[in-house]
Write an enzyme that holds these catalytic residues in place. Structure first.
Site, PDB file in Angstrom:
ATOM      1  N   THR A 197      -2.330   1.225  -4.731  1.00  0.00           N
ATOM      2  CA  THR A 197      -3.014   2.205  -3.899  1.00  0.00           C
ATOM      3  C   THR A 197      -4.421   2.504  -4.395  1.00  0.00           C
ATOM      4  O   THR A 197      -4.662   2.528  -5.607  1.00  0.00           O
ATOM      5  CB  THR A 197      -2.209   3.519  -3.832  1.00  0.00           C
ATOM      6  OG1 THR A 197      -2.964   4.517  -3.127  1.00  0.00           O
ATOM      7  CG2 THR A 197      -1.892   4.064  -5.219  1.00  0.00           C
ATOM      8  N   SER A 198      -5.329   2.744  -3.449  1.00  0.00           N
ATOM      9  CA  SER A 198      -6.688   3.163  -3.794  1.00  0.00           C
ATOM     10  C   SER A 198      -6.723   4.610  -4.267  1.00  0.00           C
ATOM     11  O   SER A 198      -7.764   5.085  -4.718  1.00  0.00           O
ATOM     12  CB  SER A 198      -7.626   3.008  -2.584  1.00  0.00           C
ATOM     13  OG  SER A 198      -7.861   1.656  -2.284  1.00  0.00           O
ATOM     14  N   ASP A 256       0.869  -1.168   0.000  1.00  0.00           N
ATOM     15  CA  ASP A 256       0.000   0.000   0.000  1.00  0.00           C
ATOM     16  C   ASP A 256       0.915   1.231   0.000  1.00  0.00           C
ATOM     17  O   ASP A 256       2.121   1.121   0.251  1.00  0.00           O
ATOM     18  CB  ASP A 256      -0.877  -0.029   1.249  1.00  0.00           C
ATOM     19  CG  ASP A 256      -1.638   1.261   1.458  1.00  0.00           C
ATOM     20  OD1 ASP A 256      -2.355   1.682   0.535  1.00  0.00           O
ATOM     21  OD2 ASP A 256      -1.487   1.865   2.535  1.00  0.00           O
ATOM     22  N   LEU A 257       0.345   2.394  -0.246  1.00  0.00           N
ATOM     23  CA  LEU A 257       1.152   3.623  -0.302  1.00  0.00           C
ATOM     24  C   LEU A 257       0.914   4.520   0.915  1.00  0.00           C
ATOM     25  O   LEU A 257       1.777   4.655   1.781  1.00  0.00           O
ATOM     26  CB  LEU A 257       0.837   4.385  -1.584  1.00  0.00           C
ATOM     27  CG  LEU A 257       1.592   5.700  -1.802  1.00  0.00           C
ATOM     28  CD1 LEU A 257       3.100   5.461  -1.867  1.00  0.00           C
ATOM     29  CD2 LEU A 257       1.105   6.397  -3.070  1.00  0.00           C
ATOM     30  N   ASP A 258      -0.269   5.128   1.005  1.00  0.00           N
ATOM     31  CA  ASP A 258      -0.550   6.108   2.062  1.00  0.00           C
ATOM     32  C   ASP A 258      -0.627   5.425   3.433  1.00  0.00           C
ATOM     33  O   ASP A 258      -1.411   4.507   3.632  1.00  0.00           O
ATOM     34  CB  ASP A 258      -1.875   6.825   1.769  1.00  0.00           C
ATOM     35  CG  ASP A 258      -1.830   7.610   0.477  1.00  0.00           C
ATOM     36  OD1 ASP A 258      -1.072   8.586   0.411  1.00  0.00           O
ATOM     37  OD2 ASP A 258      -2.550   7.239  -0.475  1.00  0.00           O
ATOM     38  N   ASP A 294      -1.428  -0.561   6.021  1.00  0.00           N
ATOM     39  CA  ASP A 294      -1.680   0.053   7.336  1.00  0.00           C
ATOM     40  C   ASP A 294      -3.136   0.025   7.740  1.00  0.00           C
ATOM     41  O   ASP A 294      -3.461   0.376   8.872  1.00  0.00           O
ATOM     42  CB  ASP A 294      -1.216   1.512   7.318  1.00  0.00           C
ATOM     43  CG  ASP A 294      -2.087   2.358   6.393  1.00  0.00           C
ATOM     44  OD1 ASP A 294      -2.880   3.175   6.911  1.00  0.00           O
ATOM     45  OD2 ASP A 294      -2.005   2.193   5.168  1.00  0.00           O
ATOM     46  N   LYS A 315      -9.743  -1.107  -3.073  1.00  0.00           N
ATOM     47  CA  LYS A 315      -9.878  -1.813  -1.796  1.00  0.00           C
ATOM     48  C   LYS A 315     -11.206  -1.446  -1.102  1.00  0.00           C
ATOM     49  O   LYS A 315     -11.636  -0.312  -1.215  1.00  0.00           O
ATOM     50  CB  LYS A 315      -8.697  -1.446  -0.882  1.00  0.00           C
ATOM     51  CG  LYS A 315      -7.347  -1.717  -1.509  1.00  0.00           C
ATOM     52  CD  LYS A 315      -6.248  -0.979  -0.741  1.00  0.00           C
ATOM     53  CE  LYS A 315      -4.939  -1.004  -1.519  1.00  0.00           C
ATOM     54  NZ  LYS A 315      -3.901  -0.182  -0.877  1.00  0.00           N
TER      55      LYS A 315
END
Length: 218
Positions: free
Chosen positions: A106-107, A4-6, A163, A138
């Site tokens: 990422t979303s 994931d990114l953020d 996360d 997601k």
């Protein structure tokens, strides 16, 4: 490894929260910051659906698109505050040196996600799958399935690092093993209930425990 990114690689969750809060306030929609935080990591479409339930008001598709665009703009105005999370750059560099394939899924939209590549010291061609490239984000598995396909990897033999509970639910549905990090604000028990096999403080802690995942040099 599928990341994931953020909140996982970059410290941007609260910038997203505040961007949504600003956007909703401007639209005359009152929603507490903590309620917004609980939805970060899911797709924008599902965020709007959750918003409808919270406020008891239907949001039309045109208005939903305006809200998503306004959020992207509000987030990018805060982008100068965003930093890589501890260990993120080193973890990706270590995996590359060990010939472990990795990708980011990422979303977020391409507009809000692509600047993170430079922030993380990655080339423009790094494997990045965004909401724009799949049918559903997601907690649907599409992003992680697309990321695994980009690498030529079997998702059943992949780790997903995220996360939020939305990351881990998507990981389960993709057939991957979920690894949770606490750097996005979710608690350890929440991540474990959502399917996390291991939970670490952040990517720096994960870097120090790669052997627990069976990833080792030599």
């Amino acid at each position: 490894m599928l990341f994931d990114l953020d909140g996982t690689l970059i410290d941007s969750v609260y910038q997203h929260v505040l961007a949504w809060h600003e956007t909703l306030e401007a639209a005359g929609i009152a929603l507490s910051v903590w309620r917004i935080h609980r939805r970060i990591g899911m797709s924008g479409g599902l965020f709007i659906k959750a918003l409808e339930r919270e406020v008891g008001k239907r949001v039309g598709e045109d208005e939903a698109e305006r809200l998503r665009e306004a959020h992207a703009g509000a987030f990018m105005r805060r982008y100068a505050e965003v930093r890589p999370l501890p260990g993120a750059r080193s973890l990706l560099a270590t995996l590359t040196a060990m010939n472990v394939p990795w990708a980011i899924a990422t979303s977020g939209s391409d507009k809000t996600a692509r600047p993170a590549l430079e922030l993380l010291g990655l080339p423009a061609g790094a494997s990045l799958i965004t909401r724009d490239q799949v049918a559903y984000a997601k907690p649907n598995p599409d992003l992680f399935l697309a990321a695994a396909a980009r690498l030529g990897a079997n998702p059943h033999e992949s780790f997903v690092v995220g996360d939020s509970i939305w990351d881990l639910l998507a990981a389960q549905r993709a057939g991957a093993l979920g690894i949770g990090v606490l750097s996005g604000g979710y608690g350890r028990e929440e991540l474990e209930r959502a399917g996390a096999y291991r939970v670490y403080e952040d990517t720096d802690a994960l870097l120090g425990h790669l052997d627990e995942l069976g990833i080792r040099s030599g």
